[in-house]
Design a protein around this motif. Structure first.
Motif, short mmCIF file in Angstrom:
data_model
loop_
_atom_site.label_atom_id
_atom_site.label_comp_id
_atom_site.label_asym_id
_atom_site.label_seq_id
_atom_site.Cartn_x
_atom_site.Cartn_y
_atom_site.Cartn_z
N GLN A 1 -6.00 66.01 110.93
CA GLN A 1 -7.21 66.15 110.10
C GLN A 1 -8.30 66.93 110.82
N SER A 2 -8.45 66.67 112.11
CA SER A 2 -9.56 67.27 112.83
C SER A 2 -9.27 68.68 113.28
N GLY A 3 -8.04 69.16 113.06
CA GLY A 3 -7.71 70.53 113.42
C GLY A 3 -7.23 70.68 114.86
N GLU A 4 -7.00 69.53 115.53
CA GLU A 4 -6.49 69.61 116.90
C GLU A 4 -5.09 70.21 116.91
N VAL A 5 -4.30 69.92 115.88
CA VAL A 5 -2.99 70.55 115.76
C VAL A 5 -2.90 71.26 114.41
N ASP A 6 -2.02 72.30 114.36
CA ASP A 6 -1.84 73.07 113.13
C ASP A 6 -0.79 72.43 112.24
N VAL A 7 0.18 71.80 112.89
CA VAL A 7 1.25 71.16 112.13
C VAL A 7 1.65 69.90 112.89
N LEU A 8 1.97 68.86 112.11
CA LEU A 8 2.40 67.60 112.71
C LEU A 8 3.91 67.51 112.53
N SER A 9 4.65 67.64 113.63
CA SER A 9 6.10 67.55 113.55
C SER A 9 6.51 66.41 114.48
N ARG A 10 6.34 65.20 113.96
CA ARG A 10 6.46 64.02 114.82
C ARG A 10 7.01 62.87 114.03
N ASN A 11 8.30 62.91 113.74
CA ASN A 11 9.00 61.87 112.98
C ASN A 11 8.04 61.01 112.14
N THR A 12 7.44 61.64 111.16
CA THR A 12 6.45 60.96 110.32
C THR A 12 6.98 60.77 108.91
#
Lengths: 350, 392
Positions: free
Chosen positions: A104-115
């Motif tokens: 949400q905060s823009g720290e990462v561009d994509v979340l690729s973490r077994n979610t």
């Protein structure tokens, strides 16, 4: 090492919570504007990828600091499509409890973490899920010495679980549904939960079954532990992006489908150059010999060729990281292609 | 005043008006920035399609919590209920931790000033060792050593009185009250009240006549013997349910989690080291002449410490002691490292992640710690005023 890591995790978690608060207060509006993510990534020269960091086979740095895993490969595939260089990724290790704030905060561009893709997450967190790249389900691990053969025998058992996950909710649901009493012990990171299980603080450890196989390898004596047969939930794991940048979401989504399409069409890392000469129209469109499909994403027309050349197709990534080519030896199961009885179905590129 | 002699009254008034205007302007600016930040945050949350507001408070939580002081069930309780569970767990470990740290800290602080070489150096070693190692490491040490050292459920250690100890925690017999027990409680409360009245009366009598009066045995009779008689007279309306080992866990009894024990140990032992130094400083701040005067009056060292030194030292001790209490309360949030379900673990952990509403949850959590700390400060300040009033 581990103690430092826990401290770091806690610091990180607080830092992220503050970061999102500050970012939202000060107005990081630019990050949410149309197509801005791709431009930001290109300007930066590196993709910021939210990864697990503790889960063998999915996302973990090796002793030399090289990140490997199924989720890691996915980010490398995106980087390959954008930069033609799978190494232009900065992996940000995230624990379950801070992964969404980091996105949400823009720290990462994509979340690729077994979610796990759930409706609540999709509709209230300001994020979008791109495509299910791993069909998983929650299971239990116990010590063989307990002589437990089914999860239904776990009445009154203590169960170690990672906090802030769908796992935590499914666990409570499953015990309630089967009229069993539960003593859950909740930890912030999966490492802490496994460590507590290994020191017999809990009778059982629960997470997605893919994670159980990975975690088992970290135990003092992996062979003294078994994974119970019950799968108690649906866990469609998917990469996620911030809501509001539809083109970026398209890039992430089609990276996955390009990899599945490649497997369906028999295009892999080794034969991709030969396949450029193929007459099959599907292959020609996939590899950019015909059409301008990558260009409409804001990329080049050989975007999928780059992915397959640098990272491989879906099946290759699966087998290398979690399948028969890895210590985990997870069967394809639901993740086999639809033509082989599984659920992975490549959408047509045309 | 000499100052008004030097500058004419009109310019002083103008300066005062200017000061007030400056302060008003500052408040307006700070308030404006705060408003803009909140407004902007709300707008950005809306634009990013992130849910905001406090509607989540009444949604079903759905997750289990290992230690609950109030009724809580994963299936029916709300996120709001989970908040209270976490808050109470924080208050429990902080409250008990403050009591233990205070007792231990005073003992070590006084021991450090002992004339006995061994006692003072043991106390000194304790202080230097404990306060120079990070609390988080101590916490992990206690948790991992406690866990590793304790036996498995099947090999539980039986404690005298029917308790059980194993790596799932300490299990004590649970008292079960039958009708009639309320008379015992009434007798106990009456005994305590009567003892307090007696003590006040004895004090006043001593002030008037100078004759000390020993009330210990009378108070013992009132507080212990009287309820005991009531207990027997009502037919012993109390029984215990003893913990027993089940297939996986211990059933029945009162459960003390290893996470709680480790956190309590780490917090009390760590904070006690600081309190010991505060106490030592406070005692050293009392001029040596006071000790000599007490000796000259023929007071024994223990009596002198109790009636002469400590009351004077307390005035110095209370303000820094307050800081130590506040530190302990805030440090209890390290619970998150070992899985004790405190406010941060439950609310800023599980609830934050399940709702995704970081801004609201973090703001509430910070406000709660602020509130607890301010209340603690207030109580300690009141205590400080109470003992300072005796000064002449």
């Amino acid at each position: 090492m581990l103690k430092g890591q826990i401290m770091m995790n806690i610091m990180k978690r607080l830092a992220t919570a503050f970061a999102v608060a500050i970012a939202l207060c000060l107005g990081a509006q630019a990050a949410f504007a149309q197509s801005a993510t791709l431009k930001a990534v290109q300007d930066r020269g590196v993709l910021n990828c939210g990864a697990n960091g503790q889960l063998a086979g999915f996302g973990m740095p090796d002793p030399q600091g090289n990140w490997t895993g199924f989720d890691v490969d996915f980010c490398r595939a995106i980087a390959a499509a954008i930069f033609n260089d799978p190494t232009k990724v900065k992996f940000v290790p995230l624990i379950a409890a801070n992964r969404f704030t980091a996105l949400q905060s823009g720290e990462v561009d994509v979340l690729s973490r077994n979610t796990t893709w759930t409706m609540e997450r999709d509709t209230t967190l300001g994020i979008d899920f791109a495509a299910v790249n791993f069909y998983d389900g929650q299971g239990f691990m116990v010590r063989k010495a307990l002589k437990v053969n089914s999860a239904l025998e776990l009445n009154d058992a203590s169960v170690c679980v990672q906090q802030g996950t769908t796992t935590e909710l499914n666990l409570a649901d499953y015990f309630r549904q089967n009229h069993m009493s539960l003593k859950s012990v909740t930890f912030a990171t999966i490492d802490e939960a496994i460590k507590a299980y290994d020191s017999s603080r809990c009778d059982s450890f629960t997470t997605d079954s893919s994670g159980l196989y990975a975690s088992r390898l970290q135990l003092a004596d992996p062979n003294a532990n078994i994974v119970l047969p019950e799968i108690i939930s649906k866990e469609p794991l998917s990469p996620a992006v911030r809501q509001g940048d539809d083109t970026w979401e398209d890039i992430v989504r089609w990276t996955h489908y390009a990899m599945v399409d490649a497997e369906e069409l028999g295009v892999n890392q080794h034969n991709v150059d030969d396949m450029l000469k193929s007459d099959a129209p599907d292959i020609r469109r996939l590899l950019g010999v015909e059409g301008q499909f990558g260009v409409s994403l804001g990329l080049t027309k050989d975007w999928a060729y780059r992915i397959i050349k640098e990272v491989g197709n879906y099946g290759e990534s699966f087998e290398r990281n979690v399948g028969q080519g890895s210590p985990l030896k997870i069967a394809r199961g639901l993740n086999a292609l639809w033509t082989k009885g599984g659920l992975q179905y490549g959408l047509p590129i045309r | 005043m000499p100052q008004s002699m030097r500058s004419p009254p009109s310019s002083q008034a103008a300066r005062r008006t200017g000061n007030i205007a400056l302060q008003v302007a500052l408040v307006v600016i700070v308030g404006g920035i705060a408003y803009a930040a909140i407004h902007n945050a709300a707008q950005n949350l809306a634009e990013a399609h992130i849910a905001s507001g406090f509607g989540f408070w009444n949604n079903t939580a759905g997750f289990d919590i290992s230690q609950t002081l109030i009724d809580y069930s994963a299936s029916t309780s709300t996120f709001g209920r989970a908040f209270w569970v976490g808050l109470l767990n924080t208050l429990l470990v902080s409250g008990i931790g403050i009591v233990i740290a205070t007792v231990l800290g005073f003992a070590v602080g006084i021991a450090r000033l002992s004339r006995n070489w061994l006692v003072s150096h043991l106390a000194g070693g304790y202080v230097e060792l404990i306060r120079n190692v990070p609390l988080l490491l101590q916490l992990l040490f206690w948790y991992n050593s406690v866990l590793r050292a304790l036996p498995l459920v099947r090999g539980s250690v039986s404690l005298p009185g029917g308790g059980l100890l194993n790596n799932r925690g300490l299990f004590l017999p649970r008292p079960e009250f039958s009708p009639g027990f309320e008379y015992v409680l009434v007798a106990l409360l009456l005994g305590i009240a009567a003892s307090i009245v007696l003590r006040l009366w004895a004090r006043r009598r001593q002030d008037r006549t100078g004759e000390p009066m020993r009330i210990f045995w009378i108070a013992f009779g009132l507080i212990v013997v009287m309820p005991a008689v009531a207990f027997v007279a009502t037919g012993a309306p109390l029984s215990f349910s003893f913990p027993t080992t089940g297939r996986f866990n211990v059933m029945g009894g009162v459960e003390i989690l290893p996470e709680f024990a480790a956190l309590l140990l780490a917090l009390s032992i760590y904070t006690a080291a600081f309190i010991a130094e505060v106490v030592r400083a406070g005692i050293l701040a009392v001029p040596h002449g006071q000790t000599e005067a007490a000796q000259a009056l023929g007071l024994r060292p223990s009596t002198a410490l109790r009636y002469v030194i400590v009351p004077q030292a307390m005035r110095v001790i209370v303000p820094p002691l307050t800081s130590q209490y506040l530190n302990l309360i805030k440090n209890s949030s390290l619970a998150v490292a070992i899985g004790y379900p405190d406010l941060v673990q439950v609310f800023a952990g599980s609830v934050l992640n399940l709702t995704g509403q970081a801004v609201e949850v973090v703001a509430i959590t910070m406000a709660v710690y602020l509130f607890i700390s301010l209340v603690t400060s207030l109580l300690m300040n009141l205590y400080g005023y109470a003992i300072a009033a005796e000064e002449r």
